[in-house]
Design a protein around this motif. Structure first.
Motif, mmCIF file in Angstrom:
data_model
loop_
_atom_site.group_PDB
_atom_site.id
_atom_site.type_symbol
_atom_site.label_atom_id
_atom_site.label_comp_id
_atom_site.label_asym_id
_atom_site.label_seq_id
_atom_site.Cartn_x
_atom_site.Cartn_y
_atom_site.Cartn_z
ATOM 1 N N PHE A 167 -4.954 5.768 3.921
ATOM 2 C CA PHE A 167 -5.017 4.731 2.927
ATOM 3 C C PHE A 167 -4.060 4.067 3.927
ATOM 4 C CE2 PHE A 167 -7.499 7.403 0.311
ATOM 5 C CZ PHE A 167 -8.615 6.796 0.050
ATOM 6 N N ASP A 168 -2.500 4.762 4.310
ATOM 7 C CA ASP A 168 -1.893 3.881 5.519
ATOM 8 C C ASP A 168 -2.664 3.688 6.134
ATOM 9 O OD1 ASP A 168 0.616 3.744 6.529
ATOM 10 O OD2 ASP A 168 0.221 4.761 7.929
ATOM 11 N N PRO A 169 -1.913 1.716 6.508
ATOM 12 C CA PRO A 169 -2.448 0.526 7.100
ATOM 13 C C PRO A 169 -2.532 1.008 8.616
ATOM 14 C CG PRO A 169 -0.942 -0.218 5.780
ATOM 15 C CD PRO A 169 -1.634 0.809 5.900
ATOM 16 N N GLU A 170 -1.345 1.860 9.244
ATOM 17 C CA GLU A 170 -1.879 2.265 10.706
ATOM 18 C C GLU A 170 -2.630 3.435 10.945
ATOM 19 O OE1 GLU A 170 2.393 2.810 12.009
ATOM 20 O OE2 GLU A 170 3.333 1.337 11.835
ATOM 21 N N PHE A 210 5.537 5.970 2.959
ATOM 22 C CA PHE A 210 3.977 6.155 3.043
ATOM 23 C C PHE A 210 3.595 5.401 1.076
ATOM 24 C CE2 PHE A 210 2.785 9.478 5.757
ATOM 25 C CZ PHE A 210 2.635 8.590 6.260
ATOM 26 N N GLU A 211 4.846 4.722 0.795
ATOM 27 C CA GLU A 211 4.401 3.931 0.183
ATOM 28 C C GLU A 211 3.671 2.682 -0.230
ATOM 29 O OE1 GLU A 211 7.512 0.519 -1.089
ATOM 30 O OE2 GLU A 211 7.443 0.961 -2.758
ATOM 31 N N ARG A 212 3.683 2.673 0.502
ATOM 32 C CA ARG A 212 2.042 1.490 0.753
ATOM 33 C C ARG A 212 0.862 1.677 0.695
ATOM 34 N NH1 ARG A 212 -0.697 -3.151 -0.183
ATOM 35 N NH2 ARG A 212 -0.944 -4.763 1.522
ATOM 36 N N ALA A 213 0.962 3.292 1.198
ATOM 37 C CA ALA A 213 -0.174 4.523 1.831
ATOM 38 C C ALA A 213 -0.634 4.931 -0.352
ATOM 39 C CB ALA A 213 -0.184 5.229 2.532
ATOM 40 N N TYR A 214 0.754 5.156 -0.994
ATOM 41 C CA TYR A 214 0.086 5.588 -2.082
ATOM 42 C C TYR A 214 -0.829 4.725 -2.582
ATOM 43 C CZ TYR A 214 3.006 9.936 -1.459
ATOM 44 O OH TYR A 214 3.161 11.244 -1.202
ATOM 45 N N ASP A 215 0.034 3.630 -2.866
ATOM 46 C CA ASP A 215 -0.147 1.920 -2.898
ATOM 47 C C ASP A 215 -2.171 2.023 -3.303
ATOM 48 O OD1 ASP A 215 2.284 2.057 -4.301
ATOM 49 O OD2 ASP A 215 2.387 0.045 -3.605
ATOM 50 N N CYS A 229 -13.690 4.834 -8.611
ATOM 51 C CA CYS A 229 -14.083 5.102 -10.456
ATOM 52 C C CYS A 229 -14.654 4.196 -11.542
ATOM 53 C CB CYS A 229 -12.089 5.416 -11.093
ATOM 54 S SG CYS A 229 -11.954 7.478 -10.830
ATOM 55 N N ARG A 230 -14.255 3.155 -10.956
ATOM 56 C CA ARG A 230 -14.545 2.156 -12.182
ATOM 57 C C ARG A 230 -15.901 1.570 -11.762
ATOM 58 N NH1 ARG A 230 -11.137 -2.974 -12.654
ATOM 59 N NH2 ARG A 230 -12.039 -3.697 -13.784
ATOM 60 N N ARG A 231 -16.281 1.695 -10.294
ATOM 61 C CA ARG A 231 -17.560 1.782 -9.949
ATOM 62 C C ARG A 231 -18.931 2.672 -10.411
ATOM 63 N NH1 ARG A 231 -15.082 -0.645 -4.576
ATOM 64 N NH2 ARG A 231 -15.667 1.640 -4.400
ATOM 65 N N GLY A 232 -17.783 4.187 -10.581
ATOM 66 C CA GLY A 232 -18.786 4.646 -10.434
ATOM 67 C C GLY A 232 -19.153 5.759 -9.622
ATOM 68 N N GLU A 233 -17.936 5.571 -7.862
ATOM 69 C CA GLU A 233 -18.270 6.163 -7.284
ATOM 70 C C GLU A 233 -16.943 6.619 -6.461
ATOM 71 O OE1 GLU A 233 -18.798 3.075 -4.474
ATOM 72 O OE2 GLU A 233 -20.413 1.898 -5.568
ATOM 73 N N ARG A 234 -16.666 7.411 -5.554
ATOM 74 C CA ARG A 234 -16.004 8.962 -4.782
ATOM 75 C C ARG A 234 -15.857 7.849 -3.905
ATOM 76 N NH1 ARG A 234 -13.692 11.990 -2.650
ATOM 77 N NH2 ARG A 234 -15.387 11.846 -0.904
ATOM 78 N N VAL A 235 -14.276 8.125 -3.169
ATOM 79 C CA VAL A 235 -13.783 7.516 -1.704
ATOM 80 C C VAL A 235 -13.358 8.924 -1.536
ATOM 81 C CG1 VAL A 235 -14.143 5.071 -2.208
ATOM 82 C CG2 VAL A 235 -11.480 6.259 -2.895
ATOM 83 N N GLY A 236 -12.253 8.616 -0.178
ATOM 84 C CA GLY A 236 -11.282 9.344 0.791
ATOM 85 C C GLY A 236 -11.337 10.613 0.431
ATOM 86 N N PRO A 237 -10.412 11.864 0.452
ATOM 87 C CA PRO A 237 -10.261 12.964 1.122
ATOM 88 C C PRO A 237 -11.617 13.625 -0.353
ATOM 89 C CG PRO A 237 -8.396 12.152 1.504
ATOM 90 C CD PRO A 237 -9.262 11.488 0.659
ATOM 91 N N THR A 238 -12.201 15.121 0.519
ATOM 92 C CA THR A 238 -13.076 15.303 -0.363
ATOM 93 C C THR A 238 -12.634 16.908 -1.433
ATOM 94 O OG1 THR A 238 -14.424 16.874 0.940
ATOM 95 C CG2 THR A 238 -15.586 14.358 0.166
#
Lengths: 340, 340, 340, 340
Positions: A130-133, A285-290, A300-309
């Motif tokens: 999730f880090d912008p770079e 990585f502060e921004r990556a965590y955010d 979660c609010r959309r009932g979906e899943r993203v990112g590493p599984t």
């Protein structure tokens, strides 16, 4: 979009407390509903500081609570399996800090439970994705403008490790694991063998600890990844990647970003140009965590899943286990994943 | 200091012609006295262009000529041994382009002849040692302010290799050889083993040619050197080194030096910042060649010797021979040097 | 090409001694034949160190000597007129360190003598024109790929000025003069007005001295040049230019070139990245001086003239005279050049 | 901390719609309660897209609504005064995009109303103060480690201005105004005079429009600020500052941050290194806007006020009015602020 997501945080050590503050103050669409920690006093202090937060001594009570819609696991890896299975049993989405679990068998049990439940619930906390770079680099590689990616050169340095119980294997399991995930994600393929070399150690390492280490990954396509991991670099937290393709290369993480200064020499000679190095991963990585937590909440609010599984969590565990084996011989060790 | 040094250049291909122009126009204390090349016409054309230069068809005639005080060898490696022995026999200082000779046995014969003559005469043309950035890096490492050097990461990219006869081994012998010399020189120690990996090749490589390659050197002290060599990088000539010590790191060769521009996008979108990459080694190391030849001339006039020795030429040949062996297996190969 | 050019150096202070060493050791096609300085002992010591060099107490004797083919003037500006006229009278090529002379009237007399002699003989020592980065920038601007150049932003910082006799005007006359020449050369046009502002001075300036200064040049085409000159910057010698065109910009002199290091913090915190700043102009422009003198020697041997002319010396003197006038009022002052 | 802040956004053009999305998806502790725009259809479309948002045709109705706790003004500057006075009348905190109002008299009326109300309510949208790089620079300057700040050099480039109604004054009022605020904020003092020069314009400027412009600020302490503003730079959005102090300098906004690539030359020659330039302010300052709005929401919930005040809005208007006057003469114009 569902209403505000009520999140429970399990484990309020350094990382869990960070996440609790993040959920309370910087994430849209979420509220911090509960915290749990065997150290109840620590949990209670945090709850009081943040206000309106329920405290549980037993993490499984938090998972079972009616007012918790999703769980963020920041507890030690050794207790992840039980807590993950509880979340999955209740059908709760969970953001699990790495490692998923401590070995491949337990990771497979989590994957199996998740599959049995019929819908994916687990996001593993490889925040670099999730880090912008990193996201920018991934976009460059996927654009195809550099042709196929042939090589990655990854560098990962920490300032120092004061822990007297630190051992060589922990460099592989806790630091190199991020490079494992990044290589798999950036290249979109599995690692088929890993070789870990221990050069002559820095004098700042504890006796018997191999630091720095150099690791070589062979990818399924034949691409090669070189890695430096150095946890007593004394320079600060430096994370860099260079990707080399057939028609160009791309680099992120150069320390030259940000404010650049010139300064005078206290002794009256010529000064220097440059800038500071980040002290640790929480700054870098502060921004990556955010962004990671916001993306998790939004999904979660959309009932979906993203990112590493959970598969990503399993695969990184298998690679690091092979890496720890290689560390003793210096020879390449094959990586055997079950059929995915 | 002796009077003007009269230099003979053997071999007037690309590199030899460059050196002849350099001696004629940019080096203090030297004159270009003679050139020799089996292609007499090419030698004669060059002599006429530069003026006042004797032409020899046979390099050994040049070595034997009365008006030659020192010899610069830019002939093919296969004829170096004979020419070097002739120079040594006459007691002439010689600057020999790499490789010293084509195999370790012949290199040892050169070393032996030089020793028998009682004084060192040979400088091998590893010009990087004279490059201001490399010299600066060497000074930083030797200053001790970074502690012991634990790792080097070396990158060596060429734009392209149009030669249809090009083979994988030539990357080791002609390109990696520079990294071999730099690692030995920068760290001040010998290479004890070499491992060469061939990742999946770029689509720009000839069929069957492994390009890029990744090489790992283990040094006598335990230091580790990672190397990328990529001769069809399509980006240009990029030579970089990062040295990692116990208390800091140092990098040279970043392409960010020189003029930095912003430019507009012909399509009207946002533009880019950046700068050009050097096309080839003659541009990147022009100044290194000038300084190398000036240092050689100055040393000759003082009756001294500087720079890489015949031992350095021998050692690099032995390491590259082991590297070519490793290229086929991917496994580390030990480097066996005779007692120095 | 004529035989070796026998050069006489007038003035063997810091700059003249540098040039004498350069001619003796680093310049092809030239020899140092003679030195002259009113401080005969200093001249004799240098001659002895370098060997085979005639010593003159009177610079005019050196100019008149049979064994001098060309003269390098590194004497104080106040005696340049007499020495230049002597060289011109004898038809000797002369490389004259800036300033050409101390005022516009005397500079015009030198131009007039040179014209009367029928051939150009004077090269003024604005060495930046020979610096590879400046030459590269000039080539970019002249290529037209950035369109017309609309703005230059020039920065010129020195480490410190310990001289207790230092006055504000000397910043204009001795430092800003280089920016004057660069602006005229890079843009290929004359300066029509100059405005010099004295911000609140640094506490490191002598009482009453305006340091730093900001100067604005209006060029004949309407282009604008902003300049910062700061002689007690405490950071080192920093010389930068940014040229802004209709289709892009170009920057040279960024201190990020060369070796780049990370270093540890002695107090155990995170370290820093960066590198050293050059201490002074002799380090920053060492190569420019070498190339300047080599180009001068080459041109002399071909019977030609290159580089900044006596007109360039005159024009810079006129602009700086106007700048010193502006310094007291802060208002723009017109620059009046005689018809060229 | 109060419950969720219900925010109404007035004006849903490019900037207002951005803010509405930000409040709906990226800001903790706030909800988007209402939008208002004379273009009701545009407002209704946005409300439908975001869900649960009331639509008002008349901004004053939004200000008067019971379910609005705070107002974000992104309407045209010409209607700001009336809307600000309405917010102040109701005691609502307001984040007002620049300019505060169109002239100094109306800005003073806003200040007066705010004072009469007894508590500060207005934050002006100079978002750069929340940009991490600017905040870092401010911290470096305030730390005192560079001594007093003597000079700022500010650069502000836009890609292009396609608007046919564009006039020279708009560069001062809409672009330079950011430099005005940054100079006042970074140095912590007022501007006492401003001089605006119009160099020969780029061929990409509309006929009669002076672009680029160079502006010089004199600060109360004697510090000097040079500014380049160039709205048809064709290179992209470049915002940089260099601060020069008595013991060092600091630079932010170098385009070298982020991903750095090498690329091949389509024609087969050597390639280039570098990276992209941001296309516009929304990309460059996206994070600054997020942090600005989050800080505003947090302050509102605490009953506090942060960031640029109505006085900052007034002062910037007065300076730019003087700047527009200077633009016609090229001479410095004094800045007269009422007693603060």
């Amino acid at each position: 979009m569902s209403p505000t997501l009520r999140v429970g945080v399990v484990g309020v050590g350094l990382m869990g407390a960070d996440h609790a503050h993040r959920l309370a103050a910087r994430i849209a669409g979420a509220s911090l509903a509960a915290v749990a920690d065997p150290d109840v006093e620590r949990a209670a202090d945090l709850a009081e500081e943040l206000g309106g937060v329920t405290v549980h001594a037993d993490p499984l009570d938090l998972v079972a609570a009616d007012d918790v819609d999703a769980v963020l696991l920041a507890s030690p890896g050794a207790v992840h399996e039980e807590q993950l299975l509880a979340c999955i049993g209740r059908g709760l989405p969970v953001l699990c800090e790495k490692p998923l679990t401590m070995d491949s068998a337990s990771s497979l049990r989590v994957i199996e439970a998740e599959r049995a439940g019929g819908r994916p619930l687990v996001q593993v906390g490889f925040m670099r994705r999730f880090d912008p770079e990193y996201a920018h680099l991934k976009a460059v590689l996927d654009s195809g403008r550099m042709g196929r990616t042939l090589l990655l050169h990854q560098t990962h340095r920490n300032l120092s490790v004061p822990n007297p119980a630190f051992r060589s294997e922990m460099i592989v399991r806790d630091s190199l694991v991020h490079e494992v995930d990044c290589a798999r994600w950036l290249l979109g393929e599995e690692i088929v063998s890993i070789q870990v070399l221990g050069p002559r150690p820095t004098r700042h390492a504890l006796a018997g600890v191999l630091d720095p280490q150099v690791a070589i990954f062979q990818m399924a396509s034949g691409a090669v990844v070189t890695n430096e991991v150095f946890v007593n670099s004394r320079t600060g937290y430096e994370v860099r990647v260079e990707a080399v393709g057939e028609d160009g290369s791309a680099v992120i993480g150069r320390p030259s970003s940000g404010v650049y200064t010139t300064s005078s020499d206290p002794d009256g000679g010529a000064g220097a140009w440059g800038g500071p190095i980040d002290p640790d991963y929480r700054v870098r990585f502060e921004r990556a965590y955010d962004l990671e937590v916001q993306a998790w909440v939004d999904a979660c609010r959309r009932g979906e899943r993203v990112g590493p599984t959970s598969w990503d969590g399993y695969a990184s565990t298998v690679v690091c286990t092979a890496g720890m084996e290689s560390l003793t011989s210096g020879r390449a060790v094959d990586v055997d994943l079950v059929a995915g």
